[in-house]
Design an enzyme around this catalytic site. Structure first.
Site, mmCIF file in Angstrom:
data_model
loop_
_atom_site.group_PDB
_atom_site.id
_atom_site.type_symbol
_atom_site.label_atom_id
_atom_site.label_comp_id
_atom_site.label_asym_id
_atom_site.label_seq_id
_atom_site.Cartn_x
_atom_site.Cartn_y
_atom_site.Cartn_z
ATOM 1 N N LYS A 54 1.781 -0.392 15.373
ATOM 2 C CA LYS A 54 3.182 -0.394 15.740
ATOM 3 C C LYS A 54 3.679 -1.459 16.509
ATOM 4 O O LYS A 54 4.935 -1.728 16.582
ATOM 5 C CB LYS A 54 3.292 0.922 16.637
ATOM 6 C CG LYS A 54 3.381 2.153 15.673
ATOM 7 C CD LYS A 54 4.851 2.448 14.996
ATOM 8 C CE LYS A 54 4.241 3.416 13.804
ATOM 9 N NZ LYS A 54 4.297 2.922 12.474
ATOM 10 N N PRO B 292 -3.688 -0.427 19.034
ATOM 11 C CA PRO B 292 -3.424 -0.793 17.743
ATOM 12 C C PRO B 292 -3.755 0.067 16.621
ATOM 13 O O PRO B 292 -3.330 0.053 15.228
ATOM 14 C CB PRO B 292 -4.307 -2.110 17.267
ATOM 15 C CG PRO B 292 -5.296 -1.944 18.301
ATOM 16 C CD PRO B 292 -4.673 -1.170 19.490
ATOM 17 N N HIS C 174 0.792 -1.388 -0.005
ATOM 18 C CA HIS C 174 0.015 0.017 -0.210
ATOM 19 C C HIS C 174 0.913 1.258 0.030
ATOM 20 O O HIS C 174 1.716 1.294 0.740
ATOM 21 C CB HIS C 174 -0.943 -0.088 1.426
ATOM 22 C CG HIS C 174 -2.028 -0.980 1.243
ATOM 23 N ND1 HIS C 174 -2.943 -1.022 2.375
ATOM 24 C CD2 HIS C 174 -2.097 -1.961 0.353
ATOM 25 C CE1 HIS C 174 -3.773 -2.267 1.961
ATOM 26 N NE2 HIS C 174 -3.397 -2.649 0.789
ATOM 27 N N TYR D 143 -9.392 4.797 7.943
ATOM 28 C CA TYR D 143 -9.476 5.042 9.262
ATOM 29 C C TYR D 143 -10.779 5.935 9.277
ATOM 30 O O TYR D 143 -10.533 6.898 8.985
ATOM 31 C CB TYR D 143 -8.478 5.472 9.985
ATOM 32 C CG TYR D 143 -7.202 4.547 10.214
ATOM 33 C CD1 TYR D 143 -6.202 4.116 9.193
ATOM 34 C CD2 TYR D 143 -6.679 4.039 11.394
ATOM 35 C CE1 TYR D 143 -5.358 3.395 9.159
ATOM 36 C CE2 TYR D 143 -6.021 3.215 11.562
ATOM 37 C CZ TYR D 143 -5.172 2.781 10.808
ATOM 38 O OH TYR D 143 -4.149 1.702 10.748
HETATM 39 P P1 RFL Z 1 4.259 -11.964 21.385
HETATM 40 O O1 RFL Z 1 3.576 -12.061 19.854
HETATM 41 O O2 RFL Z 1 2.763 -12.129 22.423
HETATM 42 O O3 RFL Z 1 4.888 -13.063 21.651
HETATM 43 C C1 RFL Z 1 5.276 -13.821 22.808
HETATM 44 C C2 RFL Z 1 5.396 -15.289 22.809
HETATM 45 O O4 RFL Z 1 5.874 -15.697 24.128
HETATM 46 C C3 RFL Z 1 5.026 -16.976 24.520
HETATM 47 N N1 RFL Z 1 5.166 -16.931 26.072
HETATM 48 C C4 RFL Z 1 5.790 -17.846 26.476
HETATM 49 N N2 RFL Z 1 6.940 -18.669 26.042
HETATM 50 C C5 RFL Z 1 7.522 -19.452 27.167
HETATM 51 N N3 RFL Z 1 7.353 -19.446 28.334
HETATM 52 C C6 RFL Z 1 6.605 -18.482 28.859
HETATM 53 N N4 RFL Z 1 6.118 -18.357 30.236
HETATM 54 C C7 RFL Z 1 5.622 -17.629 27.960
HETATM 55 N N5 RFL Z 1 4.605 -16.698 28.093
HETATM 56 C C8 RFL Z 1 4.430 -16.180 26.817
HETATM 57 C C9 RFL Z 1 3.871 -16.785 23.697
HETATM 58 O O5 RFL Z 1 3.094 -17.933 23.547
HETATM 59 C C10 RFL Z 1 4.247 -15.955 22.508
HETATM 60 O O6 RFL Z 1 4.432 -17.114 21.258
HETATM 61 O O7 RFL Z 1 5.272 -10.972 21.609
HETATM 62 P P2 RFL Z 1 6.188 -10.184 20.431
HETATM 63 O O8 RFL Z 1 7.034 -11.375 19.826
HETATM 64 O O9 RFL Z 1 6.569 -9.186 21.473
HETATM 65 O O10 RFL Z 1 5.290 -9.369 19.439
HETATM 66 C C11 RFL Z 1 4.530 -8.489 19.763
HETATM 67 C C12 RFL Z 1 3.142 -8.580 18.643
HETATM 68 O O11 RFL Z 1 2.590 -9.908 18.862
HETATM 69 C C13 RFL Z 1 2.328 -7.329 18.935
HETATM 70 O O12 RFL Z 1 2.916 -6.343 19.187
HETATM 71 C C14 RFL Z 1 1.339 -7.086 17.755
HETATM 72 O O13 RFL Z 1 0.444 -8.323 17.648
HETATM 73 C C15 RFL Z 1 0.431 -5.920 18.000
HETATM 74 N N6 RFL Z 1 -0.670 -5.562 16.956
HETATM 75 C C16 RFL Z 1 0.036 -4.742 15.813
HETATM 76 N N7 RFL Z 1 1.305 -4.630 15.458
HETATM 77 C C17 RFL Z 1 1.625 -4.455 14.426
HETATM 78 O O14 RFL Z 1 2.989 -4.121 14.060
HETATM 79 N N8 RFL Z 1 0.918 -3.846 13.292
HETATM 80 C C18 RFL Z 1 -0.452 -4.163 13.417
HETATM 81 O O15 RFL Z 1 -1.124 -3.981 12.452
HETATM 82 C C19 RFL Z 1 -0.921 -4.734 14.703
HETATM 83 N N9 RFL Z 1 -2.309 -4.991 14.905
HETATM 84 C C20 RFL Z 1 -1.680 -5.804 17.209
HETATM 85 C C21 RFL Z 1 -2.798 -5.499 15.818
HETATM 86 C C22 RFL Z 1 -2.345 -6.452 17.994
HETATM 87 C C23 RFL Z 1 -3.696 -6.921 18.317
HETATM 88 N N10 RFL Z 1 -4.222 -7.489 19.599
HETATM 89 C C24 RFL Z 1 -4.795 -8.810 19.189
HETATM 90 C C25 RFL Z 1 -3.652 -7.275 20.635
HETATM 91 C C26 RFL Z 1 -4.130 -5.650 16.120
HETATM 92 C C27 RFL Z 1 -4.543 -6.432 17.032
HETATM 93 C C28 RFL Z 1 -6.020 -6.403 17.326
HETATM 94 C C1 PHB Z 2 -4.958 -4.923 10.951
HETATM 95 O O1 PHB Z 2 -5.085 -5.241 9.738
HETATM 96 O O2 PHB Z 2 -5.259 -6.031 11.573
HETATM 97 C C2 PHB Z 2 -4.691 -3.745 11.367
HETATM 98 C C3 PHB Z 2 -4.098 -2.619 10.505
HETATM 99 C C4 PHB Z 2 -3.926 -1.498 11.157
HETATM 100 C C5 PHB Z 2 -4.012 -1.301 12.314
HETATM 101 C C6 PHB Z 2 -4.440 -2.121 13.317
HETATM 102 C C7 PHB Z 2 -4.829 -3.567 12.801
HETATM 103 O O3 PHB Z 2 -3.868 0.173 12.770
#
Ligand code: RFL
Ligand code: PHB
Length: 388
Positions: A294, A290, A72, A200
């Site tokens: 980031k 979110p 995009h 958005y």
């Molecule tokens: P994670 O992905 O939570 O991974 C942590 C891992 O550690 C494991 N774990 C353990 N393992 C061993 N022993 C233990 N005691 C443990 N406890 C936990 C877990 O099972 C897991 O596998 O953290 P990490 O690697 O720091 O990654 C961070 C991202 O996952 C998170 O920041 C993003 O998902 C946030 N986020 C978004 N980020 C973006 O960059 N772009 C996006 O568009 C975006 N959209 C989002 C999001 C998060 C969302 N939710 C569900 C919170 C949209 C949503 C809806």
């Molecule tokens: C997504 O596609 O899940 C998404 C994209 C942008 C955002 C948050 C979530 O700011």
């Protein structure tokens, strides 16, 4: 068991850290409490910054990204029934890519395993010991057996609910935290997204986001109560509300809803991000709403800095970069926190807001869309600030 870097967590941060360390000739073992199948199917983020896209290709994990990623140039704002496009590529020469986090995790895990990297899945009872000594230790259970992993350093990549951060004495840490009085109700729908790039939407009923996973799969979100009861949201009501919040700025194709869930919102930063020989990275150290997309991007930035600092230590014996790890990361983390908060306050309805606040939001959206200077500031943050 013995390794140089013991990594807790096989999310984006832990897997990328292990791969980057391999490139620097440093051995690591990743411990993950879930199964491989579970981490590869967890529905999370959707959007990666330009430099993350380039990094995935550079480390040889970009083949499927190049085939399936949606590239995009910018985003749309919808306000008062009109779409406003912000073209990042024209403003800052960068774009963003829609490529789901679970696909990133699949690619990173496959690459790591293909290269002979070690991930131990389904560990339990993970605890850290001796982290302030030169021989930190990770204790865990695997297949019913108690095990110990002796390492030089520990990467705490176990997410917000992990064990690494809570293991640091509280008096050593400063926590910055802010809650938001709303969440997002998210759906995945078998239907084309309403536009070719993300929308958005600002609306009297609250914020809505129109994202996607593919040209035929929409990922759509509605601002809702933080503890919203999904039982109150039959499919038809969700579609009506999405259409209302789009405000007639474009058509919304409708499809079968495959998934529904509520995500709470939080801003959270812990300082410092290191304690002795334990280094926190990703969601273990910081969370943001979110709205700025980031989280995963920031997790990757942390582990790039950590792998560089560890590389310098093993190459030269210098601990300078390791000692500065937290400060290096926090510089970027706070800029991402600011941006995520900015996008959140710009677009959502707040409980005690006034008519003045709503007019100010609308003016800010329309000013940003109409001013090259304001649009450039948004573009450089959204598409990703330079790493260095
Ligand atoms: P994670 O992905 O939570 O991974 C942590 C891992 O550690 C494991 N774990 C353990 N393992 C061993 N022993 C233990 N005691 C443990 N406890 C936990 C877990 O099972 C897991 O596998 O953290 P990490 O690697 O720091 O990654 C961070 C991202 O996952 C998170 O920041 C993003 O998902 C946030 N986020 C978004 N980020 C973006 O960059 N772009 C996006 O568009 C975006 N959209 C989002 C999001 C998060 C969302 N939710 C569900 C919170 C949209 C949503 C809806
Ligand atoms: C997504 O596609 O899940 C998404 C994209 C942008 C955002 C948050 C979530 O700011």
């Amino acid at each position: 068991m013995r390794t140089q870097i013991g990594i807790v967590g096989a999310g984006p941060a832990g897997l990328m850290l292990s791969l980057l360390l391999r490139r620097a000739g440093i051995h690591s073992i990743v411990l993950e409490d879930r199964s491989r199948e579970y981490i590869e199917n967890r529905v999370r983020a959707g959007l990666i910054e330009q430099w993350v896209h380039d990094l995935l290709i550079e480390i040889g994990a970009g083949e499927r990204l190049l085939q399936q990623g949606l590239f995009h140039d910018g985003i749309y704002f919808s306000a008062r029934g009109r779409l406003h496009h912000i073209n990042f590529r024209a403003l800052v020469g960068k774009g963003v890519t829609i490529y789901e986090q679970k696909e990133v995790v699949k690619d990173l895990a496959a690459k790591l395993i293909e290269e002979g990297g070690e991930i131990v899945f389904e560990v339990s009872d993970v605890s850290l010991d001796q982290v302030t000594t030169a021989r930190p230790l990770i204790r865990f259970r695997h297949r019913g057996e108690a095990r110990e992993l002796v390492c030089d350093f520990i990467g705490g990549c176990d997410g917000f609910h992990g064990i690494c951060r809570p293991g640091i004495p509280t008096e050593y840490l400063t926590v910055y935290e802010r809650g938001y009085p709303f969440g997002w109700l998210g759906i995945l729908s078998e239907s084309p997204p309403p536009a070719s790039e993300l929308i958005y939407a600002h609306h009297e009923h609250g914020f809505a986001l129109f994202s996607m996973r593919s040209p035929t799969l929409a990922r759509l979100y509605l601002q809702c109560a933080p503890d919203e009861d999904l039982a109150l949201w039959p499919d038809e009501k969700i579609w009506d509300e999405l259409r209302t919040r789009l405000g007639g700025s474009c058509e919304l194709p409708q499809g079968r809803i495959m998934l529904k869930g509520v995500t709470p919102m939080r801003s959270f930063v812990v300082e410092p991000m290191q304690y002795g020989r334990l280094f926190l990275a990703g969601d273990a150290a910081h969370i943001q709403p979110p709205t700025g997309a980031k989280g995963m991007n920031l997790a990757f930035a942390d582990v790039v800095f950590l792998s560089r600092a560890l590389g310098e230590f093993y190459r030269t014996g210098s601990t300078v970069a390791l000692e500065g790890y937290s400060q290096t990361c926090l510089d970027r983390v706070w800029k991402a926190q600011r941006f995520s908060w900015y996008m959140t306050q710009l677009l959502h309805r707040f409980p005690h807001e006034t008519a003045f606040d709503r007019r100010r939001q609308l003016t800010e959206i329309e000013y940003t869309a109409g001013s090259k200077a304001a649009a450039t500031a948004l573009a450089e943050n959204y598409a990703g600030l330079p790493l260095d």
